[in-house]
Write an enzyme that holds these catalytic residues in place. Sequence first.
Site, PDB file in Angstrom:
ATOM      1  N   HIS B 213    -100.123  81.804  40.834  1.00  0.00           N
ATOM      2  CA  HIS B 213    -101.116  82.861  41.025  1.00  0.00           C
ATOM      3  C   HIS B 213    -102.123  82.964  39.896  1.00  0.00           C
ATOM      4  CE1 HIS B 213     -99.379  85.195  44.632  1.00  0.00           C
ATOM      5  NE2 HIS B 213     -99.078  83.927  44.715  1.00  0.00           N
ATOM      6  N   GLU B 285     -75.028  62.256  49.899  1.00  0.00           N
ATOM      7  CA  GLU B 285     -75.807  62.918  50.927  1.00  0.00           C
ATOM      8  C   GLU B 285     -77.185  62.253  51.005  1.00  0.00           C
ATOM      9  OE1 GLU B 285     -73.626  64.910  52.605  1.00  0.00           O
ATOM     10  OE2 GLU B 285     -74.635  66.804  52.224  1.00  0.00           O
TER      11      GLU B 285
HETATM   12  C1  HEM Z   1     -79.758  76.387  46.157  1.00  0.00           C
HETATM   13  C2  HEM Z   1     -78.970  76.896  47.036  1.00  0.00           C
HETATM   14  C3  HEM Z   1     -77.698  76.227  47.552  1.00  0.00           C
HETATM   15  C4  HEM Z   1     -77.488  74.924  47.942  1.00  0.00           C
HETATM   16  C5  HEM Z   1     -78.506  73.780  47.959  1.00  0.00           C
HETATM   17  C6  HEM Z   1     -76.092  74.820  48.380  1.00  0.00           C
HETATM   18  C7  HEM Z   1     -75.482  73.657  48.870  1.00  0.00           C
HETATM   19  C8  HEM Z   1     -74.173  73.565  49.327  1.00  0.00           C
HETATM   20  C9  HEM Z   1     -73.594  72.415  49.947  1.00  0.00           C
HETATM   21  C10 HEM Z   1     -74.303  71.063  50.176  1.00  0.00           C
HETATM   22  C11 HEM Z   1     -72.302  72.727  50.272  1.00  0.00           C
HETATM   23  C12 HEM Z   1     -71.292  71.825  50.981  1.00  0.00           C
HETATM   24  C13 HEM Z   1     -71.258  72.137  52.465  1.00  0.00           C
HETATM   25  C14 HEM Z   1     -70.149  71.398  53.146  1.00  0.00           C
HETATM   26  O1  HEM Z   1     -70.175  70.160  53.153  1.00  0.00           O
HETATM   27  O2  HEM Z   1     -69.257  72.092  53.655  1.00  0.00           O
HETATM   28  C15 HEM Z   1     -72.054  74.064  49.835  1.00  0.00           C
HETATM   29  C16 HEM Z   1     -70.836  74.732  49.990  1.00  0.00           C
HETATM   30  C17 HEM Z   1     -70.592  76.031  49.568  1.00  0.00           C
HETATM   31  N1  HEM Z   1     -71.506  76.899  48.990  1.00  0.00           N
HETATM   32 FE1  HEM Z   1     -73.465  76.492  48.634  1.00  0.00          FE
HETATM   33  N2  HEM Z   1     -75.502  76.048  48.232  1.00  0.00           N
HETATM   34  C18 HEM Z   1     -76.428  76.933  47.727  1.00  0.00           C
HETATM   35  C19 HEM Z   1     -76.212  78.272  47.438  1.00  0.00           C
HETATM   36  C20 HEM Z   1     -74.965  78.917  47.461  1.00  0.00           C
HETATM   37  C21 HEM Z   1     -74.709  80.265  46.980  1.00  0.00           C
HETATM   38  C22 HEM Z   1     -75.755  81.182  46.360  1.00  0.00           C
HETATM   39  C23 HEM Z   1     -73.357  80.511  47.172  1.00  0.00           C
HETATM   40  C24 HEM Z   1     -72.533  81.738  46.845  1.00  0.00           C
HETATM   41  C25 HEM Z   1     -72.992  82.809  46.336  1.00  0.00           C
HETATM   42  C26 HEM Z   1     -72.774  79.348  47.798  1.00  0.00           C
HETATM   43  C27 HEM Z   1     -71.431  79.231  48.169  1.00  0.00           C
HETATM   44  C28 HEM Z   1     -70.855  78.107  48.736  1.00  0.00           C
HETATM   45  C29 HEM Z   1     -69.472  78.011  49.161  1.00  0.00           C
HETATM   46  C30 HEM Z   1     -68.422  79.113  49.035  1.00  0.00           C
HETATM   47  C31 HEM Z   1     -69.303  76.706  49.679  1.00  0.00           C
HETATM   48  C32 HEM Z   1     -67.984  76.103  50.234  1.00  0.00           C
HETATM   49  C33 HEM Z   1     -67.823  76.326  51.691  1.00  0.00           C
HETATM   50  C34 HEM Z   1     -68.425  75.213  52.514  1.00  0.00           C
HETATM   51  O3  HEM Z   1     -68.139  74.062  52.232  1.00  0.00           O
HETATM   52  O4  HEM Z   1     -69.162  75.511  53.452  1.00  0.00           O
HETATM   53  N3  HEM Z   1     -73.777  78.395  47.943  1.00  0.00           N
HETATM   54  N4  HEM Z   1     -73.216  74.576  49.263  1.00  0.00           N
END
Ligand code: HEM
Lengths: 185, 409
Positions: B213, B285
């Site tokens: 900005h 990935e």
């Molecule tokens: C920049 C933002 C974010 C990116 C790029 C990101 C990316 C990812 C990726 C690639 C996975 C693996 C998914 C899978 O293969 O299952 C993952 C899992 C996870 N993320 Fe994130 N994430 C972000 C933000 C967050 C935030 C802010 C939280 C919590 C406050 C969070 C909590 C979790 C949890 C608990 C998992 C494990 C459960 C799962 O595998 O689905 N993430 N995240």
Amino acid sequence: MASTVHSTAHGAHGDGGTRRDFLYLATGAMGAIGAGLAAWPLVDSMNPSAEVLAVSSTEVDLAPVAVGMALTVKWRGKPVFVRHRTDKEIKEAEDVNVAELRDPQTDKARTEKPGWIVVVGICTHLGCVPLGQKPTDPRGDYGGWFCPCHGSHYDTSGRIRKGPAPKNLAVPAYTFLSDSKVKIG
Amino acid sequence: MSAPAINNRFLKWFDDRLPVVSFMQHELHEYPTPKNLNYWWNFGSLAGICLVIMIATGVVLAMQYTPHVSLAFLSVERIMRDVNYGWLLRYLHMNGASMFFLVVYIHVFRGLYYGSYKSPREVLWWLGLVILLLMMATAFMGYVLPWGQMSFWAATVITNLFSAFPLVGEPIVTWLWGGFSVDNPTLNRFYALHYLLPFVIVGVVVLHLIALHKHGSNNPLGIPHKGPQDSIPFHPYYTVKDLFGLGVFFIVYMALVFFAPNMLVEPINYVPADPLVTPPHIVPEWYFLPYYAILRSIPDKLLGVIAMFGSLLILFVLPWLDTSKVRSARFRPIYKKLFWVFLADCIILGWVGYNPPEGHFIVIGQIATAYYFLHLLVIMPIVGKVERTRPLPDSISAPVLKGAHKEKA
Ligand code: HEM
Ligand code: FES
């Protein structure tokens, strides 16, 4: 009072300036050192903790491992390869011209007993587990182990012979408690 | 365009004490924006929305997830099977990461095409690169959390990259792991950081917007706006345009989530992590594939690691590597072609990274890696000097409104 304040402020421009600069620098330096020291516990807390360091030896029974067979055991969360070498494998390992190796080491320096080779089963390139423990596995060009990740070949002494890995497979600290029992770690 | 006054009495009172209302009005409402922005300018706001979606879905996933080596995999399966809408949350988060990278990569290549990194926007460009690096760290650590085979081996291979550095390498890796291999302490800290870093990203995004900005958006012509006839207020013109783009974005995103939620993941990540068995093909990935190809193209371990990190870090000095005075590729006939060659080179690198490092893939990877650095380090500085650029219009309005530039005198 007023005149003191005046003269100090004025001094910053004149010869008294060096004293103020010194005080700034000294305070800044103390602050930086203090912050650095205070950060150390935070950083060091991420290093292996006492209980991780404590669980660091494993006993292995070798009696069931016949000549030509291999056994994988877990030590410090990593696989350790134990192989009962055949006479041919021992000979191959000993006959190598050490000077030609990427990471020169004699077979003698890498074994306690010629019949047994014990190495950490972690490729020294980027940490994959090489193949070669199972009879059906590929063992690479040198009859030892082969890492499928980026193609490193290890010989029957676990030495790197071909591929991107820079070092031989690591030899963990181990002692033979008896002829058929070994303690790793 | 004068500022619409705040009419509500309460808002007036409040704004007098905390000037957020007038701030929003200034930055999102009146904010004068070049009137010729095309749809490539949609991707910044889309990236912001991706970040919000990731945080919203992440926080609720975190309420169900357990960061322990013996429970992590099971807790993710529980999210998929038992938690109300758990499958939806996880698929939104998982594919949201892919959409986020897609959007940000388009956003970056937009900048490359229109020269948005050039003076006075160098710091804006740096902040964008910092966001990209933080996103990569966040996505990498998130991918480890489900504790499948790919999670474990990606964590092992990537952390081992640091062992390439002489002397300090091994202690650094042990420190990163908190042990002698990727294990429970590693999973725990990755979870803590995966939760933290997105909020750090929010902070850097705020700085990115402050920098934006200060001088305003670049535009497809790459020339500064020279007066009120060149710009329009952000609201309602660009809020509406961005909203339309958002609709298209959601069509693609939802198609992924509902019809092909596992298209972009390796099936082997549905096998629980086993520290004793490496899967035969380790692939990261898709958004990391080009860097992985660069790493593997160089036969020396340390140099490979340096080239991989270097391929990103080099972008920080791009504003000085590009010696051309003209921003937009529209007026740079040679650079315009080279831009597409460079984009193709990055896609080839990704394709090589996906395939096993054998046979002709090795050679193609090495050529593509060499070209990547050649483009940035040699071709850009030379082309900027020798190229004969096409004449720039007098102002943003000039090509459309004949004589508009006379008014401004
Ligand atoms: C920049 C933002 C974010 C990116 C790029 C990101 C990316 C990812 C990726 C690639 C996975 C693996 C998914 C899978 O293969 O299952 C993952 C899992 C996870 N993320 Fe994130 N994430 C972000 C933000 C967050 C935030 C802010 C939280 C919590 C406050 C969070 C909590 C979790 C949890 C608990 C998992 C494990 C459960 C799962 O595998 O689905 N993430 N995240
Ligand atoms: S990890 Fe074994 S060759 Fe790369």
